[in-house]
Design a protein around this motif. Structure first.
Motif, PDB file in Angstrom:
ATOM      1  N   GLN A  71       0.832  -1.207   0.000  1.00  0.00           N
ATOM      2  CA  GLN A  71       0.000   0.000   0.000  1.00  0.00           C
ATOM      3  C   GLN A  71       0.864   1.254   0.000  1.00  0.00           C
ATOM      4  OE1 GLN A  71      -2.542  -0.656   3.369  1.00  0.00           O
ATOM      5  NE2 GLN A  71      -4.128  -1.584   2.100  1.00  0.00           N
ATOM      6  N   LYS A  72       1.942   1.233   0.755  1.00  0.00           N
ATOM      7  CA  LYS A  72       2.859   2.372   0.786  1.00  0.00           C
ATOM      8  C   LYS A  72       3.530   2.551  -0.579  1.00  0.00           C
ATOM      9  CE  LYS A  72       6.902   4.078   3.280  1.00  0.00           C
ATOM     10  NZ  LYS A  72       7.901   3.738   4.314  1.00  0.00           N
ATOM     11  N   ALA A  73       3.918   1.446  -1.194  1.00  0.00           N
ATOM     12  CA  ALA A  73       4.560   1.512  -2.509  1.00  0.00           C
ATOM     13  C   ALA A  73       3.602   2.081  -3.550  1.00  0.00           C
ATOM     14  CB  ALA A  73       5.042   0.132  -2.934  1.00  0.00           C
ATOM     15  N   LEU A  74       2.347   1.657  -3.503  1.00  0.00           N
ATOM     16  CA  LEU A  74       1.341   2.154  -4.442  1.00  0.00           C
ATOM     17  C   LEU A  74       1.080   3.636  -4.222  1.00  0.00           C
ATOM     18  CD1 LEU A  74      -0.609   1.389  -6.715  1.00  0.00           C
ATOM     19  CD2 LEU A  74      -2.293   0.858  -4.961  1.00  0.00           C
ATOM     20  N   SER A  75       0.973   4.030  -2.972  1.00  0.00           N
ATOM     21  CA  SER A  75       0.754   5.439  -2.653  1.00  0.00           C
ATOM     22  C   SER A  75       1.930   6.294  -3.129  1.00  0.00           C
ATOM     23  CB  SER A  75       0.570   5.594  -1.144  1.00  0.00           C
ATOM     24  OG  SER A  75       0.451   6.935  -0.795  1.00  0.00           O
ATOM     25  N   ARG A  76       3.132   5.804  -2.928  1.00  0.00           N
ATOM     26  CA  ARG A  76       4.330   6.529  -3.361  1.00  0.00           C
ATOM     27  C   ARG A  76       4.372   6.668  -4.883  1.00  0.00           C
ATOM     28  NH1 ARG A  76      10.465   4.585  -1.919  1.00  0.00           N
ATOM     29  NH2 ARG A  76      11.534   6.274  -2.995  1.00  0.00           N
TER      30      ARG A  76
END
Length: 108
Positions: A71-76
């Protein structure tokens, strides 16, 4: 066969896989998932990023991300896309203004 994995096989850290079904309304196809995959793969923490479209007549993409925190990777990735697109828009608008100014000078 070449492996797409960025980690060694001896790594003991557990990776999470996130599947995201992307519904884009009327704009369906390969453009957005391809862009998202490209930006996800720029992140060194992402081990795998890809997408699948089951059938061309119903082009709803499913995004796959394997990372410690998908989720963090997608948000980034989404924030990087937004930043790059706003910079592109600004440069484009400046180029149009410059072109119009040159065109006005030629007429006079």
């Amino acid at each position: 066969m070449r492996s797409l994995s960025r980690k060694s096989k001896k790594s003991k850290k557990k990776e999470k896989v996130m599947r995201l079904r992307l519904t884009l309304g009327e704009e369906r196809g390969y453009t957005i998932p391809e862009l998202l995959q490209d930006y996800l793969l720029r992140n060194p923490e992402v081990e795998f990023a890809g997408y699948r479209i089951r059938h061309p007549l119903t082009p709803i993409p499913t995004i796959f991300v394997r990372s410690k925190d998908p989720q963090k990777a997608l948000s980034r990735a989404l924030s990087q896309i937004e930043t790059d697109l706003s910079a592109f828009k600004k440069a484009f608008e400046e180029a149009v203004k410059s072109y119009k100014a040159k065109k006005r000078k030629r007429r006079t």
